[in-house]
Design a protein around this motif. Structure first.
Motif, short mmCIF file in Angstrom:
data_model
loop_
_atom_site.label_atom_id
_atom_site.label_comp_id
_atom_site.label_asym_id
_atom_site.label_seq_id
_atom_site.Cartn_x
_atom_site.Cartn_y
_atom_site.Cartn_z
N THR A 149 0.83 -1.20 0.00
CA THR A 149 0.00 0.00 0.00
C THR A 149 0.86 1.26 0.00
N THR A 210 -9.96 3.50 -1.44
CA THR A 210 -10.80 3.33 -0.26
C THR A 210 -12.23 3.01 -0.65
N SER A 213 -12.33 -0.58 -2.00
CA SER A 213 -12.21 -1.55 -0.92
C SER A 213 -13.46 -1.59 -0.06
N ALA A 214 -14.12 -0.44 0.10
CA ALA A 214 -15.38 -0.42 0.86
C ALA A 214 -16.46 -1.22 0.15
N GLN A 256 -8.41 -2.40 6.76
CA GLN A 256 -8.69 -1.25 5.88
C GLN A 256 -8.31 0.05 6.56
N ARG A 257 -8.64 0.19 7.83
CA ARG A 257 -8.30 1.41 8.56
C ARG A 257 -6.79 1.59 8.67
N LEU A 260 -5.45 2.68 5.28
CA LEU A 260 -5.82 4.07 5.02
C LEU A 260 -4.95 5.02 5.81
N ALA A 332 -7.21 5.99 11.71
CA ALA A 332 -7.55 6.48 10.37
C ALA A 332 -7.99 7.93 10.42
#
Length: 359
Positions: A149, A210, A213-214, A256-257, A260, A332
């Motif tokens: 990432t 983002t 991915s959401a 994910q957080r 990010l 995040a």
């Protein structure tokens, strides 16, 4: 998300659909027929009429299909514990409608490197084992995914911030004539203003990743499947038979957080280091140092073992268990606040011409 989760069991409520030959999934041999690029229909794959096939799992793009009750597949008589199904994926390409549909599909390719990292996670040799080797393998793959990432964010940072914002307009002069004419307006801005504006490019890329991915989180991870736990009867049903394999919303949301927060902090560090190197230490070192601390925190937290991981065991002691979800949300949010404050500080940075030319 709820519709996708419910489709896994709606076949049981349809009496016209052929039922599985055995209630225990691990006792059934599945013969799965998959079409090629021509997109053969499911009824053709199963050798029956169109009205004799029903979808038993999946969504409007891909799905598994089975013949109706009482309908047999021609030229093939399965054994007592053999099930025959067809898998259709043709709508992933042929189902695209209009230019926006194709753009939407192309954007999904941005997630391909992360999809390969996810495959590497589940392809580990010791996946699902309650051992130290399995947990360290888990940590290694997740650390590699987080580094991926950071590298993905550094790519637009180098092009937009370093090449365009920093090098192509050194000393407020135009030194890259190959750029479009509308970029010449950047020469009238200060160095800090140019870096703030060009920072919007990697930030837009982060926002796009983002959102994608959401969507995958809501579509594929937000499921609630009640399967037989391997520990319930003392037998091992394998990775695919473990309910933690399919109910990973909280686990994926934590990751994910972290990704990010690390991505946002990378943008702050990238721009901050450029200006700190030419003497703008007092103004930018607080946000740059805090962003570096955020990246370090994400590297530590991504190495934790989540309660939803197959390798997690509450009766065994090991390093670094995952914390509550709000901790990752705060991290995040801290990354978002850092970016906003850092951009404001960048906008006010003005370098002396001699310092800019010397570097």
């Amino acid at each position: 998300a709820g519709d996708d989760a419910g489709q896994c069991s709606f076949a049981k409520s349809m009496p016209e659909v052929r039922q599985m030959p055995n209630e225990q999934a691990d006792r059934v041999v599945l013969e799965l027929r998959v079409h090629g690029v021509r997109g053969t229909t499911t009824d053709s794959m199963l050798g029956v009429q169109p009205g004799q096939v029903h979808q038993v799992a999946g969504d409007q793009l891909t799905g598994f299909f089975r013949t109706a009750e009482g309908v047999s597949t021609p030229y093939r008589k399965p054994g007592p514990n053999v099930a025959i199904e067809a898998y259709s994926w043709g709508a992933l390409t042929s189902g695209v409608r209009g230019l926006f549909g194709w753009v939407n599909r192309v954007l999904w390719l941005l997630l391909l490197p992360f999809a390969l990292a996810n495959m590497a996670f589940w392809a580990r040799r010791h996946v699902g084992e309650l051992s130290g080797s399995a947990r360290w393998g888990l940590r290694a793959v997740r650390l590699a995914g987080l580094i991926l990432t950071i590298i993905a964010v550094l790519t637009p940072c180098v092009v937009a911030i370093d090449l365009v914002g920093w090098q192509c307009f050194r000393g407020n002069s135009i030194v890259c004539p190959v750029l479009p004419d509308w970029t010449d307006r950047l020469a009238s801005l200060s160095t800090g203003q140019r870096l703030a504006l060009t920072s919007l490019v990697p930030l837009a890329a982060i926002a796009l990743l983002t959102v994608l991915s959401a969507k995958t989180l809501a579509r594929y991870e937000a499921t609630e499947l009640k399967l037989d736990s391997p520990a319930a009867d003392g037998t091992d049903v394998g990775v695919l038979g473990h309910e933690r394999m399919w109910s990973g919303e909280a686990r994926t949301r934590r990751l994910q957080r972290l990704h990010l927060a690390a991505a946002l902090a990378t943008v702050v560090c990238f721009t901050g280091i450029h200006l700190i190197a030419v003497g703008q230490i007092e103004r930018l070192w607080p946000t740059t140092a805090l962003a570096a601390a955020v990246i370090l925190a994400t590297l530590l937290l991504v190495a934790t073992v989540d309660p939803l991981d197959l390798e997690f065991s509450s009766d065994r002691w090991f390093f670094w268990r995952a914390g509550p979800l709000w901790l990752y949300d705060v991290l995040a949010l801290l990354g978002l606040v850092l970016v906003a404050v850092h951009l404001l500080l960048l906008w006010g940075v003005r370098l002396p011409l001699e310092l800019h030319d010397r570097n």
